[in-house]
Design a protein around this motif. Structure first.
Motif, PDB file in Angstrom:
ATOM      1  N   SER A  85     -81.517 -84.095  44.558  1.00  8.15           N
ATOM      2  CA  SER A  85     -80.399 -83.278  44.569  1.00  8.15           C
ATOM      3  C   SER A  85     -79.624 -83.362  43.375  1.00  8.15           C
ATOM      4  N   THR A  86     -79.138 -82.312  42.779  1.00  9.59           N
ATOM      5  CA  THR A  86     -78.323 -82.626  41.559  1.00  9.59           C
ATOM      6  C   THR A  86     -76.823 -82.776  41.871  1.00  9.59           C
ATOM      7  N   PRO A  87     -76.279 -84.024  41.111  1.00  8.48           N
ATOM      8  CA  PRO A  87     -74.889 -84.206  41.468  1.00  8.48           C
ATOM      9  C   PRO A  87     -73.962 -83.260  40.985  1.00  8.48           C
ATOM     10  N   ASN A  88     -74.467 -82.318  40.172  1.00 11.35           N
ATOM     11  CA  ASN A  88     -73.546 -81.266  39.368  1.00 11.35           C
ATOM     12  C   ASN A  88     -73.808 -79.932  40.283  1.00 11.35           C
ATOM     13  N   PRO A  89     -72.824 -79.547  40.806  1.00 10.49           N
ATOM     14  CA  PRO A  89     -72.818 -78.328  41.553  1.00 10.49           C
ATOM     15  C   PRO A  89     -73.243 -77.130  40.714  1.00 10.49           C
ATOM     16  N   ALA A  90     -73.055 -77.279  39.465  1.00  2.00           N
ATOM     17  CA  ALA A  90     -73.170 -75.966  38.446  1.00  2.00           C
ATOM     18  C   ALA A  90     -74.480 -75.567  38.158  1.00  2.00           C
ATOM     19  N   TYR A  91     -75.657 -76.442  38.677  1.00  3.68           N
ATOM     20  CA  TYR A  91     -76.812 -76.004  38.167  1.00  3.68           C
ATOM     21  C   TYR A  91     -77.933 -76.866  38.849  1.00  3.68           C
ATOM     22  N   ARG A  92     -79.201 -76.577  39.269  1.00  7.88           N
ATOM     23  CA  ARG A  92     -80.321 -77.340  39.873  1.00  7.88           C
ATOM     24  C   ARG A  92     -81.059 -77.710  38.879  1.00  7.88           C
ATOM     25  N   GLU A  93     -81.975 -78.814  38.857  1.00  7.59           N
ATOM     26  CA  GLU A  93     -82.642 -79.499  38.076  1.00  7.59           C
ATOM     27  C   GLU A  93     -84.009 -79.538  38.389  1.00  7.59           C
ATOM     28  N   VAL A  94     -85.179 -79.390  37.555  1.00 11.25           N
ATOM     29  CA  VAL A  94     -86.294 -80.123  37.637  1.00 11.25           C
ATOM     30  C   VAL A  94     -86.822 -80.947  36.627  1.00 11.25           C
ATOM     31  N   THR A  95     -87.547 -81.823  36.697  1.00  8.46           N
ATOM     32  CA  THR A  95     -87.969 -82.703  35.528  1.00  8.46           C
ATOM     33  C   THR A  95     -89.534 -82.916  35.810  1.00  8.46           C
ATOM     34  N   ILE A  96     -89.962 -83.168  34.506  1.00  4.27           N
ATOM     35  CA  ILE A  96     -91.294 -83.628  34.401  1.00  4.27           C
ATOM     36  C   ILE A  96     -91.413 -84.599  33.369  1.00  4.27           C
ATOM     37  N   SER A  97     -92.615 -85.528  33.683  1.00  2.28           N
ATOM     38  CA  SER A  97     -93.146 -86.550  32.745  1.00  2.28           C
ATOM     39  C   SER A  97     -94.410 -86.421  32.241  1.00  2.28           C
ATOM     40  N   VAL A  98     -94.691 -86.591  31.006  1.00  2.00           N
ATOM     41  CA  VAL A  98     -95.969 -86.438  30.517  1.00  2.00           C
ATOM     42  C   VAL A  98     -96.296 -87.292  29.169  1.00  2.00           C
ATOM     43  N   ARG A  99     -97.348 -87.798  29.113  1.00  2.00           N
ATOM     44  CA  ARG A  99     -97.640 -88.711  28.106  1.00  2.00           C
ATOM     45  C   ARG A  99     -98.532 -87.737  27.015  1.00  2.00           C
ATOM     46  N   LEU A 100     -98.194 -87.771  25.754  1.00  2.00           N
ATOM     47  CA  LEU A 100     -98.810 -86.732  24.770  1.00  2.00           C
ATOM     48  C   LEU A 100     -99.274 -87.856  23.752  1.00  2.00           C
ATOM     49  N   ARG A 101    -100.481 -87.356  23.237  1.00  2.00           N
ATOM     50  CA  ARG A 101    -101.022 -87.868  21.892  1.00  2.00           C
ATOM     51  C   ARG A 101    -101.542 -86.686  20.937  1.00  2.00           C
ATOM     52  N   GLY A 102    -101.420 -87.183  19.581  1.00  2.00           N
ATOM     53  CA  GLY A 102    -101.481 -86.218  18.732  1.00  2.00           C
ATOM     54  C   GLY A 102    -101.153 -86.671  17.198  1.00  2.00           C
ATOM     55  N   ASP A 103    -101.229 -85.891  16.132  1.00  2.00           N
ATOM     56  CA  ASP A 103    -100.898 -86.066  14.999  1.00  2.00           C
ATOM     57  C   ASP A 103     -99.397 -86.239  15.022  1.00  2.00           C
ATOM     58  N   GLN A 104     -98.753 -87.103  14.220  1.00  2.00           N
ATOM     59  CA  GLN A 104     -97.313 -87.487  14.347  1.00  2.00           C
ATOM     60  C   GLN A 104     -96.543 -86.095  13.826  1.00  2.00           C
ATOM     61  N   ALA A 105     -96.810 -85.765  12.684  1.00  2.00           N
ATOM     62  CA  ALA A 105     -96.143 -84.514  12.224  1.00  2.00           C
ATOM     63  C   ALA A 105     -96.204 -83.377  13.156  1.00  2.00           C
ATOM     64  N   THR A 106     -97.281 -83.067  13.833  1.00  2.00           N
ATOM     65  CA  THR A 106     -97.385 -81.893  14.825  1.00  2.00           C
ATOM     66  C   THR A 106     -96.696 -82.193  15.961  1.00  2.00           C
ATOM     67  N   VAL A 107     -96.625 -83.542  16.422  1.00  2.00           N
ATOM     68  CA  VAL A 107     -95.983 -83.856  17.812  1.00  2.00           C
ATOM     69  C   VAL A 107     -94.633 -83.849  17.483  1.00  2.00           C
ATOM     70  N   LEU A 108     -94.001 -84.170  16.301  1.00  2.00           N
ATOM     71  CA  LEU A 108     -92.551 -84.319  15.984  1.00  2.00           C
ATOM     72  C   LEU A 108     -91.925 -82.670  15.817  1.00  2.00           C
ATOM     73  N   SER A 109     -92.872 -82.011  15.158  1.00  2.00           N
ATOM     74  CA  SER A 109     -92.691 -80.711  15.037  1.00  2.00           C
ATOM     75  C   SER A 109     -92.519 -79.928  16.455  1.00  2.00           C
ATOM     76  N   TRP A 110     -93.277 -80.174  16.981  1.00  2.00           N
ATOM     77  CA  TRP A 110     -93.397 -79.569  18.596  1.00  2.00           C
ATOM     78  C   TRP A 110     -92.213 -79.949  19.391  1.00  2.00           C
ATOM     79  N   LEU A 111     -92.106 -81.502  19.238  1.00  2.00           N
ATOM     80  CA  LEU A 111     -90.753 -81.892  20.139  1.00  2.00           C
ATOM     81  C   LEU A 111     -89.515 -81.265  19.821  1.00  2.00           C
ATOM     82  N   ALA A 112     -89.399 -80.741  18.454  1.00  2.00           N
ATOM     83  CA  ALA A 112     -87.999 -80.387  17.853  1.00  2.00           C
ATOM     84  C   ALA A 112     -87.901 -78.823  18.527  1.00  2.00           C
TER      85      ALA A 112
END
Length: 184
Positions: free
Chosen positions: A112-139
């Motif tokens: 349950s989200t402590p803030n009543p202004a929104y509800r939240e979902v989260t995911i976690s994932v491990r990624l592998r790839g070319d450094q420049a590509t990963v950083l560009s995608w993360l941006a």
């Protein structure tokens, strides 16, 4: 029968009365000064609070505009579980499009989200790839329009990679926000 006081006894009595009057005056003066100091501190505190409240009141149109933007644009969902699965699928598809390998997807339990202004979902994932590509995608992941934010990010160089370009391993936790439930 009371005996008359000698002049020396009268002087001592007057001195004692004078000392009592002076001491009483000093005690009352100290109490007055302590109360005055506390009152002045409270006045300064209230003046600061008033200045802060005036600042918030001046910004009220700005925040009202933001509130209306949020009410208009924030996505809603009937099921947080389904929204969490959709977020994971979106991330995996985007990573695939960018040529990034997504491994070990994790769906943390919905809390349950402590803030009543929104509800939240989260995911976690491990990624592998070319450094420049990963950083560009993360941006591109975090933006107000998508209502998603990077919660946690760990990036390390992949020392076991055999490619010529630098490779990275990235542990990513991403959150997406939705409108609060209708009754809230």
């Amino acid at each position: 029968m009371a005996a008359k006081l000698t002049p020396r006894e009268k002087n001592l009595l007057l001195l004692c009365v004078a000392v009592l009057v002076v001491m009483t005056g000093m005690i009352l003066t100290k109490q007055f000064l302590d109360r005055r100091k506390a009152a002045l501190e409270k006045i300064v505190s209230l003046q600061r609070q008033k200045a802060e409240n005036d600042g918030w009141a001046k910004e009220q149109p700005f925040w009202e505009k933001r509130r209306l933007w949020l009410a208009d644009r924030m996505p809603g969902t009937d099921s947080l579980g389904r929204a969490q699965g959709q977020l994971l699928e979106d991330i995996q598809n985007e990573a695939l499009e960018w040529g990034i390998i997504a491994e070990q997807p994790t769906l943390p339990p919905l809390a349950s989200t402590p803030n009543p202004a929104y509800r939240e979902v989260t995911i976690s994932v491990r990624l592998r790839g070319d450094q420049a590509t990963v950083l560009s995608w993360l941006a591109t992941l975090q933006s107000p329009e998508k209502f998603q934010a990077v919660r946690e990010l760990q990036i390390e160089i992949d020392t076991r990679a055999r490619e010529k370009t630098p490779q990275v391993i990235c542990n990513l936790t991403l959150a997406r926000w939705f409108k609060p439930e209708a009754g809230v």
